[in-house]
Design a protein around this motif. Sequence first.
Motif, PDB file in Angstrom:
ATOM      1  N   ALA A 135       0.823  -1.212   0.000  1.00  0.00           N
ATOM      2  CA  ALA A 135       0.000   0.000   0.000  1.00  0.00           C
ATOM      3  C   ALA A 135       0.862   1.269   0.000  1.00  0.00           C
ATOM      4  O   ALA A 135       0.430   2.317  -0.475  1.00  0.00           O
ATOM      5  CB  ALA A 135      -0.924   0.007   1.218  1.00  0.00           C
ATOM      6  N   LEU A 136       2.081   1.153   0.530  1.00  0.00           N
ATOM      7  CA  LEU A 136       3.022   2.294   0.527  1.00  0.00           C
ATOM      8  C   LEU A 136       4.043   2.138  -0.600  1.00  0.00           C
ATOM      9  O   LEU A 136       5.051   2.824  -0.633  1.00  0.00           O
ATOM     10  CB  LEU A 136       3.775   2.373   1.859  1.00  0.00           C
ATOM     11  CG  LEU A 136       2.948   2.598   3.120  1.00  0.00           C
ATOM     12  CD1 LEU A 136       3.840   2.547   4.352  1.00  0.00           C
ATOM     13  CD2 LEU A 136       2.238   3.950   3.044  1.00  0.00           C
ATOM     14  N   PHE A 137       3.793   1.185  -1.503  1.00  0.00           N
ATOM     15  CA  PHE A 137       4.734   0.884  -2.579  1.00  0.00           C
ATOM     16  C   PHE A 137       6.125   0.638  -1.998  1.00  0.00           C
ATOM     17  O   PHE A 137       7.130   1.044  -2.532  1.00  0.00           O
ATOM     18  CB  PHE A 137       4.683   1.977  -3.662  1.00  0.00           C
ATOM     19  CG  PHE A 137       3.277   2.122  -4.163  1.00  0.00           C
ATOM     20  CD1 PHE A 137       2.754   1.205  -5.051  1.00  0.00           C
ATOM     21  CD2 PHE A 137       2.447   3.117  -3.660  1.00  0.00           C
ATOM     22  CE1 PHE A 137       1.425   1.280  -5.448  1.00  0.00           C
ATOM     23  CE2 PHE A 137       1.122   3.193  -4.054  1.00  0.00           C
ATOM     24  CZ  PHE A 137       0.611   2.275  -4.950  1.00  0.00           C
ATOM     25  N   HIS A 138       6.112  -0.031  -0.841  1.00  0.00           N
ATOM     26  CA  HIS A 138       7.343  -0.446  -0.156  1.00  0.00           C
ATOM     27  C   HIS A 138       8.251   0.729   0.194  1.00  0.00           C
ATOM     28  O   HIS A 138       9.477   0.618   0.140  1.00  0.00           O
ATOM     29  CB  HIS A 138       8.075  -1.522  -0.979  1.00  0.00           C
ATOM     30  CG  HIS A 138       7.229  -2.732  -1.198  1.00  0.00           C
ATOM     31  ND1 HIS A 138       6.882  -3.579  -0.171  1.00  0.00           N
ATOM     32  CD2 HIS A 138       6.587  -3.201  -2.301  1.00  0.00           C
ATOM     33  CE1 HIS A 138       6.084  -4.523  -0.647  1.00  0.00           C
ATOM     34  NE2 HIS A 138       5.875  -4.312  -1.919  1.00  0.00           N
ATOM     35  N   GLY A 139       7.623   1.852   0.560  1.00  0.00           N
ATOM     36  CA  GLY A 139       8.397   3.071   0.839  1.00  0.00           C
ATOM     37  C   GLY A 139       9.102   3.114   2.185  1.00  0.00           C
ATOM     38  O   GLY A 139       9.886   4.023   2.434  1.00  0.00           O
ATOM     39  N   LEU A 140       8.833   2.132   3.073  1.00  0.00           N
ATOM     40  CA  LEU A 140       9.525   2.133   4.372  1.00  0.00           C
ATOM     41  C   LEU A 140      10.865   1.423   4.196  1.00  0.00           C
ATOM     42  O   LEU A 140      11.091   0.316   4.690  1.00  0.00           O
ATOM     43  CB  LEU A 140       8.672   1.443   5.444  1.00  0.00           C
ATOM     44  CG  LEU A 140       7.352   2.160   5.780  1.00  0.00           C
ATOM     45  CD1 LEU A 140       6.484   1.293   6.682  1.00  0.00           C
ATOM     46  CD2 LEU A 140       7.632   3.500   6.450  1.00  0.00           C
ATOM     47  N   ILE A 141      11.737   2.067   3.439  1.00  0.00           N
ATOM     48  CA  ILE A 141      12.969   1.432   2.996  1.00  0.00           C
ATOM     49  C   ILE A 141      14.046   2.487   2.781  1.00  0.00           C
ATOM     50  O   ILE A 141      13.732   3.638   2.457  1.00  0.00           O
ATOM     51  CB  ILE A 141      12.700   0.674   1.670  1.00  0.00           C
ATOM     52  CG1 ILE A 141      13.871  -0.192   1.272  1.00  0.00           C
ATOM     53  CG2 ILE A 141      12.320   1.603   0.560  1.00  0.00           C
ATOM     54  CD1 ILE A 141      13.650  -0.943  -0.014  1.00  0.00           C
ATOM     55  N   GLY A 142      15.294   2.101   2.956  1.00  0.00           N
ATOM     56  CA  GLY A 142      16.393   3.029   2.683  1.00  0.00           C
ATOM     57  C   GLY A 142      17.725   2.294   2.692  1.00  0.00           C
ATOM     58  O   GLY A 142      17.816   1.138   3.125  1.00  0.00           O
ATOM     59  N   ASN A 143      18.734   2.950   2.176  1.00  0.00           N
ATOM     60  CA  ASN A 143      20.081   2.374   2.107  1.00  0.00           C
ATOM     61  C   ASN A 143      21.074   3.461   2.478  1.00  0.00           C
ATOM     62  O   ASN A 143      21.011   4.567   1.932  1.00  0.00           O
ATOM     63  CB  ASN A 143      20.345   1.905   0.669  1.00  0.00           C
ATOM     64  CG  ASN A 143      21.645   1.159   0.520  1.00  0.00           C
ATOM     65  OD1 ASN A 143      21.844   0.118   1.158  1.00  0.00           O
ATOM     66  ND2 ASN A 143      22.547   1.683  -0.300  1.00  0.00           N
ATOM     67  N   ALA A 144      21.964   3.179   3.409  1.00  0.00           N
ATOM     68  CA  ALA A 144      22.914   4.218   3.838  1.00  0.00           C
ATOM     69  C   ALA A 144      24.256   3.603   4.185  1.00  0.00           C
ATOM     70  O   ALA A 144      24.383   2.377   4.324  1.00  0.00           O
ATOM     71  CB  ALA A 144      22.369   4.981   5.042  1.00  0.00           C
ATOM     72  N   ARG A 145      25.256   4.473   4.311  1.00  0.00           N
ATOM     73  CA  ARG A 145      26.563   4.046   4.797  1.00  0.00           C
ATOM     74  C   ARG A 145      26.666   4.477   6.254  1.00  0.00           C
ATOM     75  O   ARG A 145      26.566   5.669   6.564  1.00  0.00           O
ATOM     76  CB  ARG A 145      27.668   4.683   3.964  1.00  0.00           C
ATOM     77  CG  ARG A 145      29.036   4.151   4.319  1.00  0.00           C
ATOM     78  CD  ARG A 145      30.041   4.468   3.232  1.00  0.00           C
ATOM     79  NE  ARG A 145      31.343   3.900   3.544  1.00  0.00           N
ATOM     80  CZ  ARG A 145      31.704   2.642   3.263  1.00  0.00           C
ATOM     81  NH1 ARG A 145      30.852   1.838   2.672  1.00  0.00           N
ATOM     82  NH2 ARG A 145      32.908   2.215   3.571  1.00  0.00           N
ATOM     83  N   TRP A 146      26.809   3.512   7.138  1.00  0.00           N
ATOM     84  CA  TRP A 146      26.795   3.774   8.574  1.00  0.00           C
ATOM     85  C   TRP A 146      28.211   3.709   9.114  1.00  0.00           C
ATOM     86  O   TRP A 146      28.982   2.825   8.729  1.00  0.00           O
ATOM     87  CB  TRP A 146      25.910   2.736   9.284  1.00  0.00           C
ATOM     88  CG  TRP A 146      24.533   2.633   8.678  1.00  0.00           C
ATOM     89  CD1 TRP A 146      24.140   1.778   7.686  1.00  0.00           C
ATOM     90  CD2 TRP A 146      23.386   3.433   8.997  1.00  0.00           C
ATOM     91  NE1 TRP A 146      22.804   1.999   7.376  1.00  0.00           N
ATOM     92  CE2 TRP A 146      22.325   3.002   8.161  1.00  0.00           C
ATOM     93  CE3 TRP A 146      23.149   4.468   9.912  1.00  0.00           C
ATOM     94  CZ2 TRP A 146      21.057   3.575   8.211  1.00  0.00           C
ATOM     95  CZ3 TRP A 146      21.889   5.032   9.963  1.00  0.00           C
ATOM     96  CH2 TRP A 146      20.858   4.590   9.120  1.00  0.00           C
ATOM     97  N   GLY A 147      28.550   4.621  10.002  1.00  0.00           N
ATOM     98  CA  GLY A 147      29.875   4.624  10.620  1.00  0.00           C
ATOM     99  C   GLY A 147      29.740   4.572  12.129  1.00  0.00           C
ATOM    100  O   GLY A 147      28.880   5.240  12.709  1.00  0.00           O
ATOM    101  N   GLY A 148      30.602   3.776  12.768  1.00  0.00           N
ATOM    102  CA  GLY A 148      30.527   3.681  14.225  1.00  0.00           C
ATOM    103  C   GLY A 148      31.540   2.700  14.767  1.00  0.00           C
ATOM    104  O   GLY A 148      32.604   2.507  14.164  1.00  0.00           O
ATOM    105  N   VAL A 149      31.196   2.048  15.873  1.00  0.00           N
ATOM    106  CA  VAL A 149      32.130   1.100  16.502  1.00  0.00           C
ATOM    107  C   VAL A 149      31.551  -0.310  16.423  1.00  0.00           C
ATOM    108  O   VAL A 149      30.333  -0.501  16.412  1.00  0.00           O
ATOM    109  CB  VAL A 149      32.420   1.463  17.982  1.00  0.00           C
ATOM    110  CG1 VAL A 149      33.194   2.765  18.069  1.00  0.00           C
ATOM    111  CG2 VAL A 149      31.154   1.542  18.801  1.00  0.00           C
ATOM    112  N   SER A 150      32.447  -1.267  16.401  1.00  0.00           N
ATOM    113  CA  SER A 150      32.029  -2.664  16.335  1.00  0.00           C
ATOM    114  C   SER A 150      31.367  -3.072  17.655  1.00  0.00           C
ATOM    115  O   SER A 150      31.933  -2.871  18.733  1.00  0.00           O
ATOM    116  CB  SER A 150      33.260  -3.531  16.058  1.00  0.00           C
ATOM    117  OG  SER A 150      33.086  -4.819  16.600  1.00  0.00           O
ATOM    118  N   LEU A 151      30.180  -3.642  17.550  1.00  0.00           N
ATOM    119  CA  LEU A 151      29.476  -4.113  18.753  1.00  0.00           C
ATOM    120  C   LEU A 151      30.274  -5.239  19.406  1.00  0.00           C
ATOM    121  O   LEU A 151      30.419  -5.294  20.635  1.00  0.00           O
ATOM    122  CB  LEU A 151      28.073  -4.592  18.362  1.00  0.00           C
ATOM    123  CG  LEU A 151      27.262  -5.261  19.479  1.00  0.00           C
ATOM    124  CD1 LEU A 151      26.987  -4.289  20.621  1.00  0.00           C
ATOM    125  CD2 LEU A 151      25.946  -5.815  18.920  1.00  0.00           C
TER     126      LEU A 151
END
Length: 388
Positions: A135-151
């Motif tokens: 119904a949202l044409f699958h709009g709850l979606i995204g792609n990013a480059r994340w930076g941080g520390v290893s869990l």
Amino acid sequence: MNEQPQQPRRDILKTGLALGCVGAASSLPFWSRLALAQGEQIVPFTDVPETFAVPPVIPGSVHFLDTRAIDSFYTPNDDFYIVQHYDQPAVAEADYRLHITGMIDNPLALTLAQLKERPKVEINAGFECGGNRSALFHGLIGNARWGGVSLRDLLREAGTQDGGIEVVFYGADKGTESIRDADAEQNFGRSMTVSDAMGSDPILAYEMNGEPLPHYHGAPLRLIMPGWYGVANVKWLNQIHVQDRRFMGRFQARDYVTLARRDIGGVERWEERSVTKMRLKSSIVRVTRGTAGHTITGFVLNDGTPLRSVEVRIDAGPWQPAEIDSESTQYSWKLFNYAWTDAAPGEHTIVSRVTDVNGQVQATEAEMPEKRTRWENYGQFPRTLRIA
Ligand SMILES: Nc1nc2c(c(=O)[nH]1)N[C@H]1C(S)=C(S)[C@@H](COP(=O)(O)O)O[C@H]1N2
Ligand SMILES: [Mo]
């Protein structure tokens, strides 16, 4: 599909566009074909109601992407979908502490500066809300480059003790939850097994696409579980707790729970399963008309298992292989293109399906095991359009 340093995209884009004036579209790098070429137009889908529009980002509310307009590998921070179930707490960086507690040898309370002193890791991760839907044409979606520390590195530093089985992640946001007639104020929380948390990929991110993590996306720190549905990526993260029992909070054990039919040791039963790793899914998001014909574009998401193919089918025709963006990495979304050179005028139904290296094929909704609840919509998604 290895994790590689990204070239500055803006520079490449210029080159790509310049080439576009002389070269054939198919010889261009994949991403340069995402931006519309001169004279190239989006062909409207007829399955999208005329009234369908994507609202702008509004504080406190949900935001989704207009998937017809995806034109870059990385979703811009100010258009990345936003979902939260309580409020959007403003966490002051000056007082911020990440607490690591429970069955560990060295309890930690780290400032953001202390987290940033540790080695920085970056990973491309695309994800969707477990409640993403047609119904949202699958709009709850995204792609990013994340930076941080290893869990994993942080948990090793804290020293998880024998007998700890579950790692719980708490956010600063809170709301009232009820069990029958008893209410209690609770923070957003999610958990996973110690072995999932000790995998090499999860990170605690303070950066998104090279910028400080934005407020709506969980500043100053969030969990990123590559290959998992969005709900795992706890925002406004301020406590990690190791315990010897299962965490039963709402978003783990009662909500974001898929009800599906399964063979349980020879008996067909309805089973509740927590939304965790992303299921193999593709969807077409747009069709454009350019000088060389029509181009179909879509995305794939899954748990990071390598893919064998993405295919597109026009009406009742054969499945035809699509081209997967070579910039894709293990946990990024994978955009794909299909050159539809012989589109005949009239109404058409087009659909995509993805197959992974294990031979798992994206099924149609009708072929899918019986599933109730709104979670995990990963069936094939046919689209309709009219070619002029
Ligand atoms: N603290 C907290 N983290 C959260 C949530 C939330 O309500 N509170 N929602 C989850 C859900 S359901 C999704 S889909 C993703 C959305 O992340 P985004 O808003 O950055 O896209 O955040 C997850 N992390
Ligand atoms: Mo979600």
